[in-house]
Each structure stands twice: as C-alpha cells, then as structure tokens.
Write a protein that holds these residues in place. Structure first.
Motif, PDB file in Angstrom:
ATOM      1  N   ARG A 273      11.793  15.961  -2.228  1.00  0.00           N
ATOM      2  CA  ARG A 273      12.817  15.677  -1.222  1.00  0.00           C
ATOM      3  C   ARG A 273      12.381  16.120   0.178  1.00  0.00           C
ATOM      4  N   LEU A 274      11.155  15.770   0.520  1.00  0.00           N
ATOM      5  CA  LEU A 274      10.622  16.164   1.816  1.00  0.00           C
ATOM      6  C   LEU A 274      11.145  15.333   2.992  1.00  0.00           C
ATOM      7  N   PRO A 275      11.485  14.045   2.775  1.00  0.00           N
ATOM      8  CA  PRO A 275      12.000  13.296   3.925  1.00  0.00           C
ATOM      9  C   PRO A 275      13.302  13.913   4.430  1.00  0.00           C
ATOM     10  N   GLY A 276      13.477  13.856   5.741  1.00  0.00           N
ATOM     11  CA  GLY A 276      14.704  14.386   6.333  1.00  0.00           C
ATOM     12  C   GLY A 276      14.411  15.060   7.649  1.00  0.00           C
ATOM     13  N   GLY A 277      15.417  15.113   8.519  1.00  0.00           N
ATOM     14  CA  GLY A 277      15.215  15.725   9.825  1.00  0.00           C
ATOM     15  C   GLY A 277      14.187  14.945  10.622  1.00  0.00           C
ATOM     16  N   ARG A 278      13.178  15.673  11.128  1.00  0.00           N
ATOM     17  CA  ARG A 278      12.130  15.025  11.936  1.00  0.00           C
ATOM     18  C   ARG A 278      11.026  14.427  11.068  1.00  0.00           C
ATOM     19  N   MET A 279      11.080  14.663   9.759  1.00  0.00           N
ATOM     20  CA  MET A 279      10.021  14.172   8.879  1.00  0.00           C
ATOM     21  C   MET A 279      10.488  12.874   8.209  1.00  0.00           C
ATOM     22  N   ALA A 280      10.266  11.777   8.889  1.00  0.00           N
ATOM     23  CA  ALA A 280      10.727  10.481   8.411  1.00  0.00           C
ATOM     24  C   ALA A 280       9.787   9.936   7.338  1.00  0.00           C
ATOM     25  N   TRP A 281      10.293   8.945   6.599  1.00  0.00           N
ATOM     26  CA  TRP A 281       9.481   8.283   5.585  1.00  0.00           C
ATOM     27  C   TRP A 281       8.194   7.731   6.183  1.00  0.00           C
ATOM     28  N   GLU A 282       8.300   7.144   7.384  1.00  0.00           N
ATOM     29  CA  GLU A 282       7.118   6.558   8.003  1.00  0.00           C
ATOM     30  C   GLU A 282       6.024   7.604   8.233  1.00  0.00           C
ATOM     31  N   SER A 283       6.436   8.780   8.684  1.00  0.00           N
ATOM     32  CA  SER A 283       5.459   9.851   8.912  1.00  0.00           C
ATOM     33  C   SER A 283       4.856  10.330   7.602  1.00  0.00           C
ATOM     34  N   LEU A 284       5.692  10.489   6.586  1.00  0.00           N
ATOM     35  CA  LEU A 284       5.181  10.934   5.289  1.00  0.00           C
ATOM     36  C   LEU A 284       4.218   9.912   4.687  1.00  0.00           C
ATOM     37  N   ALA A 285       4.527   8.632   4.831  1.00  0.00           N
ATOM     38  CA  ALA A 285       3.613   7.605   4.337  1.00  0.00           C
ATOM     39  C   ALA A 285       2.281   7.685   5.073  1.00  0.00           C
ATOM     40  N   ALA A 286       2.352   7.899   6.380  1.00  0.00           N
ATOM     41  CA  ALA A 286       1.130   8.024   7.167  1.00  0.00           C
ATOM     42  C   ALA A 286       0.336   9.256   6.758  1.00  0.00           C
TER      43      ALA A 286
ATOM     44  N   ARG B  59      -8.959  11.125   3.139  1.00  0.00           N
ATOM     45  CA  ARG B  59      -9.792  12.330   3.162  1.00  0.00           C
ATOM     46  C   ARG B  59     -10.330  12.643   1.774  1.00  0.00           C
ATOM     47  N   ALA B  60      -9.477  12.540   0.782  1.00  0.00           N
ATOM     48  CA  ALA B  60      -9.882  12.874  -0.590  1.00  0.00           C
ATOM     49  C   ALA B  60     -10.926  11.905  -1.130  1.00  0.00           C
ATOM     50  N   SER B  61     -10.852  10.650  -0.709  1.00  0.00           N
ATOM     51  CA  SER B  61     -11.742   9.624  -1.258  1.00  0.00           C
ATOM     52  C   SER B  61     -13.016   9.438  -0.447  1.00  0.00           C
ATOM     53  N   GLY B  62     -13.036   9.967   0.777  1.00  0.00           N
ATOM     54  CA  GLY B  62     -14.178   9.738   1.651  1.00  0.00           C
ATOM     55  C   GLY B  62     -14.095   8.428   2.410  1.00  0.00           C
ATOM     56  N   VAL B  63     -12.968   7.710   2.257  1.00  0.00           N
ATOM     57  CA  VAL B  63     -12.744   6.474   3.015  1.00  0.00           C
ATOM     58  C   VAL B  63     -11.694   6.799   4.073  1.00  0.00           C
ATOM     59  N   GLU B  64     -12.096   7.520   5.086  1.00  0.00           N
ATOM     60  CA  GLU B  64     -11.136   8.105   6.012  1.00  0.00           C
ATOM     61  C   GLU B  64     -10.728   7.157   7.132  1.00  0.00           C
ATOM     62  N   ARG B  65      -9.475   7.320   7.534  1.00  0.00           N
ATOM     63  CA  ARG B  65      -8.965   6.730   8.757  1.00  0.00           C
ATOM     64  C   ARG B  65      -8.438   7.884   9.603  1.00  0.00           C
ATOM     65  N   THR B  66      -8.664   7.842  10.896  1.00  0.00           N
ATOM     66  CA  THR B  66      -8.258   8.948  11.744  1.00  0.00           C
ATOM     67  C   THR B  66      -6.743   8.944  11.937  1.00  0.00           C
ATOM     68  N   PRO B  67      -6.175  10.103  12.306  1.00  0.00           N
ATOM     69  CA  PRO B  67      -4.739  10.123  12.598  1.00  0.00           C
ATOM     70  C   PRO B  67      -4.331   9.124  13.668  1.00  0.00           C
ATOM     71  N   ILE B  68      -5.188   8.914  14.665  1.00  0.00           N
ATOM     72  CA  ILE B  68      -4.867   7.948  15.719  1.00  0.00           C
ATOM     73  C   ILE B  68      -4.826   6.535  15.154  1.00  0.00           C
ATOM     74  N   GLN B  69      -5.800   6.203  14.313  1.00  0.00           N
ATOM     75  CA  GLN B  69      -5.812   4.873  13.695  1.00  0.00           C
ATOM     76  C   GLN B  69      -4.560   4.659  12.847  1.00  0.00           C
ATOM     77  N   ILE B  70      -4.216   5.662  12.059  1.00  0.00           N
ATOM     78  CA  ILE B  70      -3.051   5.540  11.172  1.00  0.00           C
ATOM     79  C   ILE B  70      -1.769   5.428  11.987  1.00  0.00           C
TER      80      ILE B  70
ATOM     81  N   LYS C 130       4.374   3.619  12.981  1.00  0.00           N
ATOM     82  CA  LYS C 130       5.589   3.937  13.734  1.00  0.00           C
ATOM     83  C   LYS C 130       5.772   5.449  13.813  1.00  0.00           C
ATOM     84  N   SER C 131       4.682   6.143  14.043  1.00  0.00           N
ATOM     85  CA  SER C 131       4.693   7.592  14.112  1.00  0.00           C
ATOM     86  C   SER C 131       3.653   8.027  15.142  1.00  0.00           C
ATOM     87  N   SER C 132       3.663   9.297  15.500  1.00  0.00           N
ATOM     88  CA  SER C 132       2.688   9.827  16.444  1.00  0.00           C
ATOM     89  C   SER C 132       1.535  10.484  15.695  1.00  0.00           C
TER      90      SER C 132
END
Length: 205
Positions: A29-42, A50-61, A66-68
C-alpha cells in the motif's frame, strides 16, 4: 507500465520484472500522498533496469512517466526499502558523488576522504532503518555527508554546499538535508556497534 515499457523500448523480461516491483508496492500500500502510481511505476522500471543491466536513466524514464526525475528516484528507494523485493541500490556510489561535487567546489582531499568514510557508514544506517524511504537516495546521501561533517573535525560544510552538490544529480533543499541529517545522526546512535569507529564519533560529539 505497458506504455513505459514500449516508450523506453524495454525488453519483455525487464518490463515483467518492473511489474513485479510495482505489484509488491501495491501489496504494501505504498501509493498515496505525494507517491503516485505513476511515480511508483517509474521507480519500478528504474529498479528493474538496474537489476537486469538494461538501464534507463531517471531523466529518460521521467519523460514518459508523468513524473519528475526526483520522484522517479524517490519511488525506486521507497520500493527497495518498503517491500520484500530484492531490489538493487540505484545510486550505489551516492556518497562518493556528493563528495566529488564538494571537491569541485573546494573541499580538500583529506576532508573528502574522511567524509566518504563516515558518510558511507551513516548511509548504510539510513538504508537499514530506513530514513527517507520516499526520498531520492542522493538526498539522503547528502544528509549523511552533512552529518559526517558535523561529526568530524573541522566542520567544513554549510547546508547550502551540500544542497548544491546533490542538485548536480537530483533537486533537493536545505530543509531536507537538515531533517534527514538529524535523523541519520540519531539513528546512528542506536544502530552502530560500540566498536564501530563512526559510533565512537557519535558518542564523543
């Protein structure tokens, strides 16, 4: 999650792993407040990459989420610290990054070495407790470095110095550095063993 995977051209196994991280976040039950579903998905995508070695940067994601950038990193930390998933550290040299930026601003080499030594132990504590689970790890690393400076001789740093060093990676503020550095310091008093050299610094402060 499907749109993120498609837009970021993620392999199917990475998208599947990200979905598992997101499901774990839902179970806790982590979604809520400032932690939206979109951010959690990102954040889940960031961890899976990161775990797989096929990384995308936070900026790319963030471009497709729809998140910062800050919220992407914060969500990844929240999932890692508040679910039972074996998630990797995204910023595995976060203290080094902060201290390196401080070095460019004039912090001496010897001071930097000591800040890394103490700051890394304090960040370990912050990851265990956990402190600031919904905050980007770089911000908590900055707080650990600032707390380390308070504990060691010289006290060379101002909060503004640390904020600027962290901002080279993610946005942050003096209020966050102040709040989390205090929390890191307090946690270290009870979570470091008496034989730990950092515990000796805390005890003598």
């Amino acid at each position: 999650m499907g749109m993120l995977g498609a837009n970021l051209e993620l392999p199917d196994h990475v998208a599947t792993d990200a979905a598992h991280y997101l499901e774990a976040a839902k179970d806790e039950r982590l979604p809520g407040g400032r932690m939206a579903w979109e951010s959690l998905a990102a954040g889940a995508v960031l961890l899976a990459g990161r775990a797989s070695g096929v990384e995308r940067t936070p900026i790319q994601i963030a471009q497709f989420a729809k998140s910062s950038r800050e919220r992407v990193c914060a969500a990844a930390r929240k999932i890692r610290l508040q679910t039972n998933m074996d998630a990797p550290v995204v910023r595995d040299r976060a203290v080094d990054r902060v201290v390196a930026a401080l070095g460019e601003a004039g912090t001496g080499v010897e001071t930097g070495i000591e800040l890394v030594r103490v700051g890394e132990r304090l960040l370990d504590v912050a990851d265990i407790v956990p402190i600031g689970p919904g905050t980007a790890r770089m911000t908590v690393a900055g707080a650990a470095v600032y707390a380390a400076d308070r504990l060691t001789a010289g006290k060379a740093l101002a909060q503004a110095d640390v904020v600027e060093a962290v901002r080279e990676t993610v946005p942050t503020s003096k209020a966050k550095i102040a709040r989390y550095s205090r929390a890191v310091y307090d946690a270290s008093e009870t979570h470091l063993t008496p034989t730990d050299p950092v515990a000796e610094l805390v005890a003598s402060d």
